[in-house]
Enzyme design. Structure first.
Site, PDB file in Angstrom:
ATOM      1  CD  GLU A  72     -41.778 -27.579 -21.965  1.00  0.00           C
ATOM      2  OE1 GLU A  72     -42.619 -26.922 -21.337  1.00  0.00           O
ATOM      3  OE2 GLU A  72     -40.584 -27.207 -22.108  1.00  0.00           O
ATOM      4  CD1 TRP A  94     -45.416 -28.314 -19.320  1.00  0.00           C
ATOM      5  CD2 TRP A  94     -46.876 -26.672 -18.951  1.00  0.00           C
ATOM      6  NE1 TRP A  94     -45.185 -27.339 -20.262  1.00  0.00           N
ATOM      7  CE2 TRP A  94     -46.061 -26.318 -20.052  1.00  0.00           C
ATOM      8  CE3 TRP A  94     -47.875 -25.786 -18.530  1.00  0.00           C
ATOM      9  CZ2 TRP A  94     -46.221 -25.115 -20.736  1.00  0.00           C
ATOM     10  CZ3 TRP A  94     -48.032 -24.591 -19.214  1.00  0.00           C
ATOM     11  CH2 TRP A  94     -47.204 -24.259 -20.301  1.00  0.00           C
ATOM     12  CB  CYS A 197     -43.393 -17.434 -21.529  1.00  0.00           C
ATOM     13  SG  CYS A 197     -44.416 -17.402 -20.046  1.00  0.00           S
ATOM     14  CG  ASP A 225     -38.346 -17.849 -13.599  1.00  0.00           C
ATOM     15  OD1 ASP A 225     -37.235 -17.435 -13.226  1.00  0.00           O
ATOM     16  OD2 ASP A 225     -38.988 -18.717 -12.982  1.00  0.00           O
TER      17      ASP A 225
END
Length: 320
Positions: A72, A94, A197, A225
């Site tokens: 990623e 994703w 985020c 999260d």
């Protein structure tokens, strides 16, 4: 003569993550969130990890798929915003967002796995439905600019490669307080599948007076999260710091992570309780096996993790 107390053992670096998880789960404020699932949340948190000698904040109380997180990060550095390159590498993190958009827009209640298979097999379909909007990588390496024309109207100008600029500033002006990579483009947030985020990275060069210069990374994450996202975020930020350090001739220093809305989802109770019952062990390290020409030229094969023997993974649903 009074005896001196025996110094307590230094806690495992991962313990601070577990302590944060415990704090949120036992005393966080219960809130209704965007997803409708509900969270327990605290405002503001900080974790610090020493990255010296190859150390990485790779959790051992459950398996973290560090290669997925690395793929990623390399995808971010390409500036790509379509999930297809990730799908073709087996990276699933994703997939839920474009799938949800497709179902909402078309009314076709296709299963997620079938949607992802179509993304992989049909490039035209992926082009239309696999894009996430101008998310992380687009902002990092191609932040949009606009120029005023002679007629007074504006047209798009050359994009700003923030990552390349940070590499140059670290090399030539290490004492700067402007080594920043920013993902929160206010003008484009509404076009993103998910606003960033992990939004702001700042880098700091220490130790110039000793001749052993260390690169520190401070990450501000607006929304976190803790159960599913943070293990990836910690690895990725430390990885980016290690790559930047290698490219600029510095030693890796500290990762300082700061969270804004730091939360646990109510439907992750089994994950949280299981993980809090486990004890961290071992000290995994990262070896980067070569130095590519630029920070944009790393390959997944360039990264090797040593001494990683985690406890089994704990599965939980992603909130979309």
């Amino acid at each position: 003569m009074a005896t001196q107390p025996i110094p307590s053992a230094v806690p495992h670096p991962e313990q601070q993550y577990l302590d944060l998880m415990h704090q949120i789960w036992t005393s966080g404020s219960e809130r209704v969130d965007r997803t409708g699932i509900g969270t327990r949340s605290v405002a503001g948190a900080m974790l610090r990890f020493d990255l010296a000698d190859g150390a990485m904040p790779l959790l051992t109380t459950k398996r973290v798929y560090w290669k997925t997180a690395t793929r990623e990060m390399l995808w971010f550095l390409t500036g790509e915003t379509n999930i297809r390159p990730l799908v073709l590498q087996g990276v699933k993190i994703w997939n839920e967002w474009p799938h949800a958009r497709y179902v909402k827009a078309t009314g076709d209640d296709i299963a997620l796995d079938d949607f992802v298979e179509r993304i992989a097999d049909d490039e035209a379909f992926a082009q239309k439905w696999g894009d996430l909007g101008p998310v992380y990588g687009k902002q990092w390496v191609d932040w949009p600019t606009y120029q005023r024309r002679e007629d007074g109207l504006f047209e798009k100008g050359p994009g700003i490669n923030q990552v390349a600029d940070v590499v140059e500033s670290l090399k030539h002006n290490p004492g700067s307080r402007r080594h920043i990579i920013e993902g929160w483009n206010v003008a484009e947030v509404d076009q993103m599948a998910l606003p960033p985020c992990h939004k702001t990275y700042q880098f700091h060069v220490a130790g110039q007076e000793t001749g052993k210069r260390r690169l520190n990374c401070m990450l501000y994450q607006r929304s976190c999260d803790v159960a599913l996202g943070l293990p990836f975020n910690l690895w990725s930020a430390a990885l980016l710091n290690r790559m930047l350090a290698q490219q600029t001739g510095l030693e890796a220093g500290e990762l300082i992570w700061m969270g804004g809305d730091v939360h646990l989802y109510l439907n992750h109770a089994h994950l949280i309780e299981e993980q809090l019952s486990r004890t961290p062990s071992g000290n995994p390290t990262l070896e980067i096996t070569r130095k590519p020409e630029t920070i944009f030229d790393y390959k997944i094969e360039d990264f090797v993790v040593h001494d990683y023997a985690p406890l089994p993974p704990i599965k939980a649903p992603v909130a979309v």
